[in-house]
Design a protein around this motif. Structure first.
Motif: not given
Ligand code: PBG
Length: 340
Positions: A78-82, A71-74, A54-55, A48-49
């Motif tokens: 995060e999802c690249a790591e996931v 924020s969406v960029d973060e 924001g940025k 879950p995220l």
């Protein structure tokens, strides 16, 4: 009469012989792993995220160490790591810019979830994106539906949830996950998805979701605490389990693809009953309070956190869950990789 004779059918002669040594297969790790009945796998996890406007925004949730509002960029980072860790799926919760009585940002095509899903599917297309469908993060009063007088009304609310689900599908969501517990919402969502040609988007419904004290930290993270009253008129009474079977059956009749029990640990018995009864793909949500308690005790040195985490996740799978939604997904993935 000997009780064991009754239950196991052994004769007295058998018991006169040397007793069974069940410890034999526990003597080495190799033997233990040979007879192990339940094996956790990375493929079981959904992380879950929480997404915010924001940025470059990344703020840890006070009551959930290791969990962030992103924020969406973060979120993409995060999802690249996931993905790199081998976790197949995430479930997104949105905290909108604007809340009102009708929760209108929930079904705004430029809302936080819709924006996040479009960005994620563009950047990391093969990560499965599940979207939580509810109104509680989007309404000014914090309830999961429309409030009229003292009542959280059902039928008008499910229309909005269906609209919300459609905007998620249009943004590219892979699985739609209604978490509201109103009656008839799975059918309303299936109907609107099908009418718009999203025939192949599965629904994972929170089928037996209990009115639980274990959601406390989540409501900090999602800023969704109700301003008055509680969720007991739609979420289930913790004392009931026959009723959970009716809830699950009803969702199946209405067209759900995956059923979910939530929370997980206090309801392992319900997971088992549901799995045995329906043999459906079954998910369990290891919720925020279950996570935070282990984190807190671990930080205090009262328990061995990684060990307890793995024990808990294994118990949820042993109870019958095929899928585990858990804030521990990354920690567990790292441990599972180390073991290999
Ligand atoms: C409702 C929703 C909740 C959770 C997931 N979806 C909160 C609630 O019902 O109050 C709780 C998850 C958790 O505690 O980790 N949108």
């Amino acid at each position: 009469m000997n009780e064991s004779k009754l239950t196991l059918g052994y004769s007295d002669e058998t018991f006169a012989k040397p007793f069974r040594r069940l410890r034999r297969t526990r003597m080495t790790e190799a033997l233990r792993s040979l007879v192990r009945e339940t094996e956790l796998s990375l493929n079981d996890f959904i992380l879950p995220l929480f997404v915010v406007p924001g940025k470059r925004f990344r703020k840890e949730v006070g009551s959930m160490p290791g969990v962030f509002q992103l924020s969406v960029d973060e979120l993409i980072r995060e999802c690249a790591e996931v993905k790199a860790l081998g976790i197949p799926a995430v479930i997104l919760f949105g905290i909108p810019e604007h809340k009102d009585e009708m929760g209108s940002d929930a079904y705004n095509e430029h809302g936080i979830i819709q924006t996040a899903v479009r960005a994620l599917k563009k950047e990391i297309p093969d990560l499965v994106v599940v979207t939580d469908v509810c109104l509680c993060e989007y309404t000014s009063h914090g309830h999961c539906g429309i409030v009229q007088g003292n009542e959280i009304v059902n039928d008008a609310s499910i229309e909005l949830l269906a609209k919300e689900a459609l905007t998620h599908a249009q943004a590219g969501a892979d699985i739609i996950a209604p978490s509201d517990m109103f009656d008839g919402r799975v059918k309303a969502i299936r109907d609107i998805l099908d009418a718009n040609k999203y025939l192949n988007i599965p629904i994972m419904s929170y089928s037996a979701k209990y009115a639980s004290g274990f959601y406390g930290p989540f409501r900090d993270a999602a800023e969704s605490t109700p301003k008055f009253g509680d969720r007991r008129s739609h979420q289930m009474d913790p004392a009931n389990s026959d009723e959970a079977l009716h809830e699950v059956e009803q969702d199946i009749i209405e067209g759900t693809d995956i059923v979910m029990i939530k929370p997980a640990l206090p309801y392992l018995d319900v997971i088992r009953r549901v799995k045995d009864r329906f043999q459906m793909p079954t998910a369990a949500y290891n919720v925020s309070g279950e996570y935070s308690m282990i984190k807190a005790a671990g930080r205090n040195g009262w328990i061995d956190e990684p060990r307890v985490m793995m024990e808990v996740l294994t118990s949820i799978k042993r109870a019958g869950a095929d899928i585990i939604l858990t804030y521990f997904a990354k920690d567990a993935a790292k441990l599972l990789k180390e073991k290999k």
